[in-house]
Design a protein around this motif. Structure first.
Motif, PDB file in Angstrom:
ATOM      1  N   VAL A  97       0.833  -1.200   0.000  1.00  0.00           N
ATOM      2  CA  VAL A  97       0.000   0.000   0.000  1.00  0.00           C
ATOM      3  C   VAL A  97       0.871   1.256   0.000  1.00  0.00           C
ATOM      4  CG1 VAL A  97      -1.838   1.246   1.214  1.00  0.00           C
ATOM      5  CG2 VAL A  97      -1.762  -1.267   1.300  1.00  0.00           C
ATOM      6  N   GLY A  98       0.581   2.157  -0.922  1.00  0.00           N
ATOM      7  CA  GLY A  98       1.262   3.444  -0.966  1.00  0.00           C
ATOM      8  C   GLY A  98       0.551   4.445  -0.065  1.00  0.00           C
ATOM      9  N   ASP A  99       1.327   5.132   0.749  1.00  0.00           N
ATOM     10  CA  ASP A  99       0.765   6.128   1.666  1.00  0.00           C
ATOM     11  C   ASP A  99       1.585   7.423   1.589  1.00  0.00           C
ATOM     12  OD1 ASP A  99      -0.814   7.241   3.721  1.00  0.00           O
ATOM     13  OD2 ASP A  99       0.479   6.426   5.289  1.00  0.00           O
ATOM     14  N   PRO A 100       1.699   8.031   0.386  1.00  0.00           N
ATOM     15  CA  PRO A 100       2.547   9.215   0.245  1.00  0.00           C
ATOM     16  C   PRO A 100       2.071  10.421   1.050  1.00  0.00           C
ATOM     17  CG  PRO A 100       1.288   8.861  -1.763  1.00  0.00           C
ATOM     18  CD  PRO A 100       1.062   7.649  -0.885  1.00  0.00           C
ATOM     19  N   THR A 101       0.793  10.486   1.392  1.00  0.00           N
ATOM     20  CA  THR A 101       0.299  11.598   2.216  1.00  0.00           C
ATOM     21  C   THR A 101       0.537  11.349   3.699  1.00  0.00           C
ATOM     22  OG1 THR A 101      -1.932  10.703   2.500  1.00  0.00           O
ATOM     23  CG2 THR A 101      -1.537  12.086   0.533  1.00  0.00           C
ATOM     24  N   GLY A 102       0.842  10.105   4.057  1.00  0.00           N
ATOM     25  CA  GLY A 102       1.058   9.757   5.460  1.00  0.00           C
ATOM     26  C   GLY A 102      -0.216   9.580   6.264  1.00  0.00           C
ATOM     27  N   THR A 103      -1.360   9.598   5.620  1.00  0.00           N
ATOM     28  CA  THR A 103      -2.637   9.482   6.337  1.00  0.00           C
ATOM     29  C   THR A 103      -2.734   8.189   7.131  1.00  0.00           C
ATOM     30  OG1 THR A 103      -3.758  10.841   4.680  1.00  0.00           O
ATOM     31  CG2 THR A 103      -5.159   9.429   6.056  1.00  0.00           C
ATOM     32  N   ILE A 104      -2.466   7.072   6.479  1.00  0.00           N
ATOM     33  CA  ILE A 104      -2.583   5.772   7.159  1.00  0.00           C
ATOM     34  C   ILE A 104      -1.515   5.660   8.246  1.00  0.00           C
ATOM     35  CG2 ILE A 104      -2.718   3.272   6.852  1.00  0.00           C
ATOM     36  CD1 ILE A 104      -3.118   3.880   3.810  1.00  0.00           C
ATOM     37  N   THR A 105      -0.318   6.079   7.919  1.00  0.00           N
ATOM     38  CA  THR A 105       0.793   6.015   8.860  1.00  0.00           C
ATOM     39  C   THR A 105       0.485   6.829  10.114  1.00  0.00           C
ATOM     40  OG1 THR A 105       2.259   5.744   6.963  1.00  0.00           O
ATOM     41  CG2 THR A 105       3.303   6.317   9.046  1.00  0.00           C
ATOM     42  N   ARG A 106      -0.110   7.982   9.944  1.00  0.00           N
ATOM     43  CA  ARG A 106      -0.512   8.798  11.107  1.00  0.00           C
ATOM     44  C   ARG A 106      -1.699   8.167  11.834  1.00  0.00           C
ATOM     45  NH1 ARG A 106       0.809  12.741   7.293  1.00  0.00           N
ATOM     46  NH2 ARG A 106       2.642  13.938   7.930  1.00  0.00           N
ATOM     47  N   ASN A 107      -2.650   7.600  11.090  1.00  0.00           N
ATOM     48  CA  ASN A 107      -3.804   6.941  11.726  1.00  0.00           C
ATOM     49  C   ASN A 107      -3.360   5.864  12.713  1.00  0.00           C
ATOM     50  OD1 ASN A 107      -5.608   8.477  10.239  1.00  0.00           O
ATOM     51  ND2 ASN A 107      -6.316   6.780   8.943  1.00  0.00           N
ATOM     52  N   PHE A 108      -2.270   5.187  12.374  1.00  0.00           N
ATOM     53  CA  PHE A 108      -1.773   4.106  13.227  1.00  0.00           C
ATOM     54  C   PHE A 108      -0.648   4.586  14.158  1.00  0.00           C
ATOM     55  CE2 PHE A 108      -4.136   1.709  10.150  1.00  0.00           C
ATOM     56  CZ  PHE A 108      -4.547   0.561  10.821  1.00  0.00           C
ATOM     57  N   ASP A 109      -0.406   5.887  14.168  1.00  0.00           N
ATOM     58  CA  ASP A 109       0.542   6.515  15.093  1.00  0.00           C
ATOM     59  C   ASP A 109       1.970   5.984  14.961  1.00  0.00           C
ATOM     60  OD1 ASP A 109       1.049   8.494  16.970  1.00  0.00           O
ATOM     61  OD2 ASP A 109       0.712   7.151  18.677  1.00  0.00           O
ATOM     62  N   VAL A 110       2.421   5.766  13.718  1.00  0.00           N
ATOM     63  CA  VAL A 110       3.788   5.293  13.493  1.00  0.00           C
ATOM     64  C   VAL A 110       4.606   6.225  12.588  1.00  0.00           C
ATOM     65  CG1 VAL A 110       3.345   2.854  13.987  1.00  0.00           C
ATOM     66  CG2 VAL A 110       3.025   3.705  11.652  1.00  0.00           C
ATOM     67  N   MET A 111       4.122   7.431  12.353  1.00  0.00           N
ATOM     68  CA  MET A 111       4.831   8.378  11.488  1.00  0.00           C
ATOM     69  C   MET A 111       6.003   9.020  12.222  1.00  0.00           C
ATOM     70  SD  MET A 111       5.232   9.983   8.605  1.00  0.00           S
ATOM     71  CE  MET A 111       3.806  10.190   7.542  1.00  0.00           C
ATOM     72  N   ILE A 112       7.147   9.039  11.572  1.00  0.00           N
ATOM     73  CA  ILE A 112       8.297   9.821  12.031  1.00  0.00           C
ATOM     74  C   ILE A 112       8.194  11.134  11.263  1.00  0.00           C
ATOM     75  CG2 ILE A 112      10.805   9.939  12.282  1.00  0.00           C
ATOM     76  CD1 ILE A 112      10.827   6.861  11.751  1.00  0.00           C
TER      77      ILE A 112
END
Length: 187
Positions: A97-112
């Motif tokens: 899955v591509g997440d270039p906006t970081g939406t999913i990554t932020r939803n799961f609280d794993v964004m650096i």
């Protein structure tokens, strides 16, 4: 606040799977068990070893009715290019899955945030869309698909057997525990 037992947040993304681009949403993850594995980036070092390990165990996950989703902040186009050029990633049959906006990554609280990359986050989601397992690793620490498989089996067992819990090192077919007043101080 812990994400355990919370419902996954809405998202829409494009993934690369089986030579095609497909849509993946929060609704896609509901109705069956899902494993969402976040990793920092395509064309890196630890990531292909983990995704290949999951690919090597993919049939076992599917026998349990589990779909795996690999997610990074790369685009679905980068996932295709990586799949086409890496022997390890060429084995991957589950959606990347591509997440270039970081939406999913932020939803799961794993964004650096300062890097725009994900930590190594692993999430097991039940058919109702609730997070039942959450593990987050430093990016230098690779994961083990066999151990994840054991944990998925434990999560499915507990869901199917209310009132029972799986002790440490539990394996399929092993004894479980039924918490009660009679057990207090006896373990």
């Amino acid at each position: 606040m812990s994400l355990i037992n919370t419902e996954i947040k809405p998202f829409k993304a494009t993934a690369y799977k089986d030579g095609k681009f497909i849509d993946v949403t929060d609704a896609t993850l509901k109705g069956k068990w899902s494993v969402v594995v976040f990793y920092p980036a395509d064309f890196t070092f630890v990531c292909p070893t983990e995704l290949e390990d999951l690919a090597d165990h993919y049939a076992e996950f599917q026998k349990l009715g589990v779909e795996i989703y690999g997610v990074s902040t790369d685009t679905h186009f980068a996932h295709k290019a990586w799949h086409d050029t890496s022997d390890a990633i060429g084995k991957v049959k589950y959606p990347l899955v591509g997440d270039p906006t970081g939406t999913i990554t932020r939803n799961f609280d794993v964004m650096i945030e300062e890097e725009g990359l994900a930590l190594r986050g692993t999430f097991v989601i039940n058919p109702e869309g609730q997070i039942k397992l959450c593990e987050i690793h430093d990016n230098g620490i690779g994961r083990d698909a066999s151990e994840l498989l054991r944990k998925v089996k434990a999560a499915q067992y507990v869901a199917a057997h209310p009132g029972e819990v799986c002790p440490a090192k539990w394996k399929e077919g092993a004894a479980t525990l039924k918490p009660s007043l009679d057990l207090v101080g006896k373990i």
